[in-house]
Design a protein around this motif. Sequence first.
Motif, PDB file in Angstrom:
ATOM      1  N   ALA A  79       2.084   8.165  12.713  1.00 21.63           N
ATOM      2  CA  ALA A  79       1.554   7.793  11.394  1.00 21.63           C
ATOM      3  C   ALA A  79       1.900   6.350  11.068  1.00 21.63           C
ATOM      4  N   ALA A  80       3.037   5.883  11.599  1.00 13.47           N
ATOM      5  CA  ALA A  80       3.535   4.512  11.407  1.00 13.47           C
ATOM      6  C   ALA A  80       4.296   4.332  10.106  1.00 13.47           C
ATOM      7  N   TYR A  81       4.580   5.430   9.417  1.00 14.50           N
ATOM      8  CA  TYR A  81       5.385   5.349   8.199  1.00 14.50           C
ATOM      9  C   TYR A  81       5.991   6.724   7.935  1.00 14.50           C
ATOM     10  N   PRO A  82       7.139   6.764   7.228  1.00 15.94           N
ATOM     11  CA  PRO A  82       7.790   8.046   6.949  1.00 15.94           C
ATOM     12  C   PRO A  82       7.044   8.841   5.893  1.00 15.94           C
ATOM     13  N   PHE A  83       7.426  10.096   5.733  1.00 17.48           N
ATOM     14  CA  PHE A  83       6.752  10.961   4.767  1.00 17.48           C
ATOM     15  C   PHE A  83       6.941  10.458   3.345  1.00 17.48           C
ATOM     16  N   ALA A  84       8.012   9.696   3.111  1.00 14.28           N
ATOM     17  CA  ALA A  84       8.224   9.133   1.772  1.00 14.28           C
ATOM     18  C   ALA A  84       7.056   8.259   1.345  1.00 14.28           C
ATOM     19  N   VAL A  85       6.409   7.593   2.296  1.00 12.21           N
ATOM     20  CA  VAL A  85       5.245   6.774   1.981  1.00 12.21           C
ATOM     21  C   VAL A  85       4.083   7.661   1.550  1.00 12.21           C
ATOM     22  N   VAL A  86       3.910   8.788   2.225  1.00 11.73           N
ATOM     23  CA  VAL A  86       2.874   9.745   1.832  1.00 11.73           C
ATOM     24  C   VAL A  86       3.149  10.252   0.423  1.00 11.73           C
ATOM     25  N   GLN A  87       4.403  10.568   0.159  1.00 14.33           N
ATOM     26  CA  GLN A  87       4.757  11.067  -1.174  1.00 14.33           C
ATOM     27  C   GLN A  87       4.406  10.061  -2.260  1.00 14.33           C
ATOM     28  N   SER A  88       4.755   8.790  -2.050  1.00 16.33           N
ATOM     29  CA  SER A  88       4.513   7.792  -3.091  1.00 16.33           C
ATOM     30  C   SER A  88       3.041   7.438  -3.214  1.00 16.33           C
ATOM     31  N   SER A  89       2.320   7.481  -2.084  1.00 19.37           N
ATOM     32  CA  SER A  89       0.916   7.057  -2.096  1.00 19.37           C
ATOM     33  C   SER A  89      -0.032   8.155  -2.540  1.00 19.37           C
ATOM     34  N   TRP A  90       0.322   9.404  -2.298  1.00 27.30           N
ATOM     35  CA  TRP A  90      -0.613  10.506  -2.500  1.00 27.30           C
ATOM     36  C   TRP A  90      -0.300  11.378  -3.709  1.00 27.30           C
TER      37      TRP A  90
END
Length: 546
Positions: A207-218
């Motif tokens: 994905a190239a980024y941790p799940f924390a990025v998904v949490q903040s973006s989504w």
Amino acid sequence: MRVLLLLPLLLIATPGMTQTAPAISVETLKTVDKELSSDAYEGRAPTTPAEDKTVAYIVDRMKAAGLKPGVHGGWTQDVPMVQITARNVAPLTFTGGKTPISLAYRTQMVAGTYRVVPRIAVKDSPVVFVGYGIVAPEKGWNDYAGLDVHGKTVVILVNDPDWQSTSREGLFEGRAMTYYGRWTYKFEEAARQGATAAIIVHDTEPAAYPFAVVQSSWTGPQLELDETGDHMDQSKVIGWIQKADATALFASAGQDFAALSEAAKHKGFKAVPLGVAMSTSFDNAIRRQASKNVIGVLPGTTAPDDYVLYSAHWDHLGHCTPVDGDGICNGALDNASGVAGLIALAEAQTKAGPAKRSIAFLAVTAEESGLLGSRYYAEHPVYPLAHTVGGVNMDVLNVNGRARDFVITGAGKSEIEDLVKPIVAAEGRTIGTEANPERGGYYRSDHFSFAKLGVPMLDGGSGEDLVVGGKAAGHAATEDYVAHRYHKPQDEYNPGWDWSGAVADLDIYYTLGRKLADDTTLWPNWYKTAEFRGIRDRSRAAGAMQ
């Protein structure tokens, strides 16, 4: 001593004269970045009160730089948006397996929708694992072959099948991500196939980024272009789940996630029904409001109807998941730095005086929501794309010091590369290779919106081979940013940044833009093997007839 004094002067060759390029202002870079990334701008989320403040500041800086209004006498282009905020999000539940699985919102999964409707509900939707979710006829690849997914939930792997390759050789360009690996493509294809829900399995490396990025973006308000049809052709539910939870889900279904993931890498993979059913529901708060692209122009002298573009996105995430009590994602590097570069280049170009062609400066909105501002501009251009020569997109400048190398993202696609290479060489730098091509950088920023409609834009900048510290220091800085600051509140302005690397890159952008604007014989195209060549040829042919 200012860092600028240590940098080599760039010489711009124009007919009958040699002109020294105006110095890029480090003070401008610092001032603009510090201002836009301050808490007063609340993370620059589009369609919020913070947007008005952001746009007003950028307009003021463009005026001060000497630009003219770029939108029919005004400074802004309205971009119609619809904001959807999911509320009362029920867990993703999976029944029918050995044990029921329930995944909690934010911590284990995120879910949302593109559909502009007040409520979404999915009950007992059969789940199918579709591997990488790719349909690529030119590669003889179809993960949906013989499959009808209407009413079903598809589970999809992130990236593309050969992302673990150590080279760039392979059906899907090896280590380098293709557009088939981007999450945007996977949701688009799932919708084309008629899937009711599409869930991507998050895995940090591909994905190239941790799940924390998904949490903040989504989580929180999500933006999409406000278009006829309210996006009812899209899947009801789109979202992500963590790899560990996907492994547990597959085990409950009597399947081995690792084994199926390995099988999905190979041509001929057949989708696997898991024998479980997914349910979820949530409400949507809907708000329609236009956001704004900001556009200034330096009109040309002898070919003013031809345009060279510089672009950078002004938006970031606004209020996001707090870290140590800080809930503002300031986006100092991503992308207040790019806007600072845009203003610094505008100052330099106006000091040099008008070129033969016009030079436009675009600060676009909603990149973080899926390149929406640049996409809207490309589909509704203020300046016809047939008369848009090309340009440079800036997304995160180098504040780690000068680099020996200059890396072209997605190299091997357009003649812009042939123009920039001698400029890089004149700087005493080398063309480096993309350090992390599996991250799909070429498809993740605003130049891609223009590329899809035929306009070649450079996306390139400092590589990881730093003058001080070498490749080890450069790679460590990249990894530190991705792990600890990217799309997090920690992406804040740092007065200790070394802007010399950014200045060196901006000197290259300046020279390239000036060359494109002053040499009216230049019309860079895509290489014949590039996927965008045909649309550029058709666009230029149409432009020649106008």
